[in-house]
Structure formats: structure tokens, C-alpha cells
Design a protein around this motif. Structure first.
Motif, mmCIF file in Angstrom:
data_model
loop_
_atom_site.group_PDB
_atom_site.id
_atom_site.type_symbol
_atom_site.label_atom_id
_atom_site.label_comp_id
_atom_site.label_asym_id
_atom_site.label_seq_id
_atom_site.Cartn_x
_atom_site.Cartn_y
_atom_site.Cartn_z
ATOM 1 N N ILE A 110 0.842 -1.206 0.000
ATOM 2 C CA ILE A 110 0.000 0.000 0.000
ATOM 3 C C ILE A 110 0.874 1.251 0.000
ATOM 4 O O ILE A 110 0.604 2.217 -0.720
ATOM 5 N N ALA A 111 1.952 1.224 0.791
ATOM 6 C CA ALA A 111 2.863 2.376 0.822
ATOM 7 C C ALA A 111 3.487 2.604 -0.555
ATOM 8 O O ALA A 111 3.608 3.753 -1.014
ATOM 9 N N ARG A 112 3.888 1.534 -1.211
ATOM 10 C CA ARG A 112 4.467 1.675 -2.562
ATOM 11 C C ARG A 112 3.452 2.250 -3.536
ATOM 12 O O ARG A 112 3.784 3.093 -4.383
ATOM 13 N N ALA A 113 2.194 1.799 -3.447
ATOM 14 C CA ALA A 113 1.160 2.309 -4.346
ATOM 15 C C ALA A 113 0.900 3.797 -4.122
ATOM 16 O O ALA A 113 0.605 4.535 -5.070
ATOM 17 N N LEU A 114 1.022 4.256 -2.876
ATOM 18 C CA LEU A 114 0.757 5.658 -2.567
ATOM 19 C C LEU A 114 1.947 6.571 -2.879
ATOM 20 O O LEU A 114 1.783 7.799 -2.920
ATOM 21 N N ALA A 115 3.116 5.994 -3.098
ATOM 22 C CA ALA A 115 4.340 6.794 -3.244
ATOM 23 C C ALA A 115 4.245 7.885 -4.305
ATOM 24 O O ALA A 115 4.611 9.035 -4.041
ATOM 25 N N PRO A 116 3.759 7.605 -5.528
ATOM 26 C CA PRO A 116 3.733 8.657 -6.552
ATOM 27 C C PRO A 116 2.543 9.604 -6.464
ATOM 28 O O PRO A 116 2.280 10.349 -7.399
ATOM 29 N N ARG A 117 1.823 9.567 -5.338
ATOM 30 C CA ARG A 117 0.642 10.415 -5.104
ATOM 31 C C ARG A 117 -0.425 10.234 -6.193
ATOM 32 O O ARG A 117 -0.827 11.195 -6.847
ATOM 33 N N PRO A 118 -0.904 9.006 -6.387
ATOM 34 C CA PRO A 118 -1.928 8.773 -7.411
ATOM 35 C C PRO A 118 -3.281 9.315 -6.971
ATOM 36 O O PRO A 118 -3.512 9.577 -5.782
ATOM 37 N N LYS A 119 -4.179 9.462 -7.932
ATOM 38 C CA LYS A 119 -5.552 9.844 -7.625
ATOM 39 C C LYS A 119 -6.447 8.620 -7.447
ATOM 40 O O LYS A 119 -7.508 8.703 -6.838
ATOM 41 N N ILE A 120 -6.015 7.489 -8.028
ATOM 42 C CA ILE A 120 -6.841 6.274 -8.048
ATOM 43 C C ILE A 120 -6.018 5.098 -7.521
ATOM 44 O O ILE A 120 -4.882 4.884 -7.961
ATOM 45 N N ILE A 121 -6.588 4.338 -6.604
ATOM 46 C CA ILE A 121 -5.987 3.094 -6.129
ATOM 47 C C ILE A 121 -6.884 1.940 -6.564
ATOM 48 O O ILE A 121 -8.092 1.950 -6.292
ATOM 49 N N VAL A 122 -6.294 0.958 -7.213
ATOM 50 C CA VAL A 122 -7.007 -0.249 -7.621
ATOM 51 C C VAL A 122 -6.476 -1.401 -6.774
ATOM 52 O O VAL A 122 -5.290 -1.743 -6.859
ATOM 53 N N ALA A 123 -7.315 -1.962 -5.924
ATOM 54 C CA ALA A 123 -6.918 -3.039 -5.013
ATOM 55 C C ALA A 123 -7.525 -4.347 -5.496
ATOM 56 O O ALA A 123 -8.744 -4.507 -5.517
ATOM 57 N N ASP A 124 -6.668 -5.282 -5.890
ATOM 58 C CA ASP A 124 -7.103 -6.565 -6.439
ATOM 59 C C ASP A 124 -7.036 -7.639 -5.358
ATOM 60 O O ASP A 124 -5.964 -8.142 -5.037
#
Length: 293
Positions: free
Chosen positions: A182-196
């Protein structure tokens, strides 16, 4: 007679004089066909229709769940949303921009706005890299100037602490490894998170902790969440709206509580009935009984 899907139409924008922002994700009549290997010299093998005319729109900031059994097309749809695969037909737009025909170089637009959290954190994290380097990997691609500071901030946000940066993935539990993902996914400050299926590989005792973490971070950072699961009760805990997939189609969609409490499609009712409860277990209900209901 074949039962017709009861998916809700795409919600139109307000026409009160102000222009609504473009949906975070817009999917229009997406199909995806795969060819089986040939088994005959005379006749080609019939295609596999993984997706059959899927359409939905996710407004900015919404928590949208996609639920269905294995093989229903969920993972194929996610790959298309992330630009990892191309649809056979239809279109996908991110923040109002059609990405359907994007080439590899153009996909940076998608990577900056959309990040994935995968099902199995152990297989999605490089065991030879320290946690700090794993979380910093998207920042390196972006040329971020203060990577160490950002990594420490992210590890603290997911409840691990900055000292976790010097350790390796195998030194953490399954729930902690998913926090790293989750921390890696948030690193680039995305607007959308897709959790599979982000909690399906975790022990029951830590699932609620990870689900609460995802919900809190989405709320705090004003993110759009696409949450995919085979378990409608998990989606109910996290999402505002849900779409039920079956055989490559969305057969029902709507507010999560409404779909859960008043399911309209027979497949949705079977999916809800299959959720195990202590009372049903003690009464001796078997999987065969659920299939006959």
C-alpha cells in the motif's frame, strides 16, 4: 428464458449550470476476447469472451467495488484499467482522457494517476530489495528529489515506522507486507488506487486491520478506490457502490447496502447466500445446498 442483466445505467452529470469534473474512470462497452490454441487443422478454436460489453463510470472520490467469483472477468478488467492489456472493443477513460489506444510511452499518464495493490504481497515484492528501495521505486521513476523523506512518511502512514525501510519483505508478516504494498502504491501520489483482492491472502485476524487502513487512507487523501473481491461482505465493509460481475458482464450494480439487502439478480442472491455464517455452518448447510438454492 435468459435472465437480463440489471446493471444500472451510467449516472449523468449535473446540468445545473456548473460543469461536473470528468469521472475518475469511465468504461464504455468494453469487450475482451482471447483465442484458444488450435486443436484442429481445419477449424479455428472458438474465442473466449472474457468481457462482454462492460460499462460503468466511477466519480472522483468514490469507493467502487467489483465483486464476482473466480473467472468472471475481474482481473481482465483490472488489467485493462491499468493499461496492462487492451480491450477488443469499447473504450476506457482515466480523468476524461481515453487511454484505449495508448502506446507504452503514453502510459506514464496512467501510472501517475492509477496505482495497483496486488493480491499476494509476497509475490509482488522483490525479496532481494530492502523495503525502503521497494517503496521508493516509483519515486525513482518520477525523479522525486526527497525520496528518503517521502519513504519515511509513507511507512509511518501505513503503521510500520521509518525503521522498516532497512529490512527485507520476508522479515514481515503477511499483513505487514500488504502495508508495504500500500505504501508503494501511494508513493507517486496517485488519484486512483485499484486493489485486487488485497486481503484474500491474509489471515482472518488481520483482514479487518488492512481494510480499515485502506478505508482511512482513501478518506484522508481523497482518493478514488476500485476494490475487487470475490467476497461481497468485504466489499460491503469498504465501498459505497458495487458492481456484480458474472461471466464477463455486470449483472447488477448500485449502492452497496441496497445490493446487499435487496439483490435483484439471481446470481447476486447466490453470491450473498454463499457468504459463510456461524448459524449456517452449525445448521449443516453444505456447498451443494447453496448451489441448489
Amino acid at each position: 428464458m435468459t435472465e437480463q442483466p440489471t446493471s444500472a445505467p451510467l449516472e449523468p452529470g449535473s446540468r445545473t449550470g456548473s460543469v461536473d469534473p470528468a469521472p475518475a474512470i469511465s468504461v464504455r462497452d468494453v469487450t475482451r476476447d482471447y483465442r484458444r490454441p488450435r486443436t484442429s487443422l481445419r477449424h479455428p478454436s472458438p474465442p473466449v469472451h472474457a468481457l462482454r460489453g462492460v460499462s460503468f463510470a466511477i466519480p472522483q472520490g468514490q469507493r467502487f467495488g467489483i465483486v464476482g467469483e473466480s473467472g468472471c472477468g475481474k482481473s481482465t478488467l483490472l488489467r485493462i484499467l491499468a493499461g496492462l492489456d487492451r480491450p477488443t472493443g469499447g473504450s476506457v477513460a482515466i480523468d476524461g482522457r481515453d487511454i484505449t489506444g495508448f502506446r507504452e510511452r503514453q502510459l506514464r499518464f496512467v501510472r501517475e494517476r492509477l496505482q495497483l495493490v496486488f493480491q499476494d504481497p509476497m509475490s509482488s515484492l522483490d525479496p532481494r530489495m530492502r523495503v525502503g528501495d521497494i517503496v521508493a521505486e516509483p519515486l525513482v521513476a518520477q525523479g522525486h528529489p526527497n525520496r528518503e523523506e517521502r519513504v519515511a512518511e509513507l511507512l509511518d502512514a501505513v503503521g510500520l515506522g521509518a525503521d522498516a525501510a532497512d529490512r527485507y519483505p520476508h522479515q514481515f508478516s503477511g499483513g505487514q507486507r500488504q502495508r508495504i504494498s500500500i505504501a508503494r502504491a501511494l508513493a507517486p501520489r496517485p488519484k486512483i488506487i485499484v486493489a485486487d483482492e488485497p486481503v484474500s491472502a491474509l489471515d482472518v485476524s488481520v483482514r479487518a486491520q488492512v481494510l480499515n487502513l485502506i478505508a482511512d487512507l482513501v478518506e484522508e487523501l481523497s482518493l478514488t478506490l476500485v476494490f475487487v473481491s470475490h467476497d461481497l461482505s468485504v466489499v460491503r465493509h469498504v465501498c459505497d457502490r458495487v458492481a456484480v460481475m458474472h461471466a464477463g458482464q455486470i449483472v447488477e450494480s448500485g449502492p452497496t447496502e441496497q445490493v446487499y439487502e435487496e439483490p435483484q439478480h439471481s446470481y447476486t442472491r447466490r453470491l450473498i447466500a454463499a457468504v459463510p455464517t456461524l448459524g449456517r455452518a452449525l445448521s449443516g448447510v453444505s456447498a451443494a445446498d447453496l448451489n441448489r438454492e
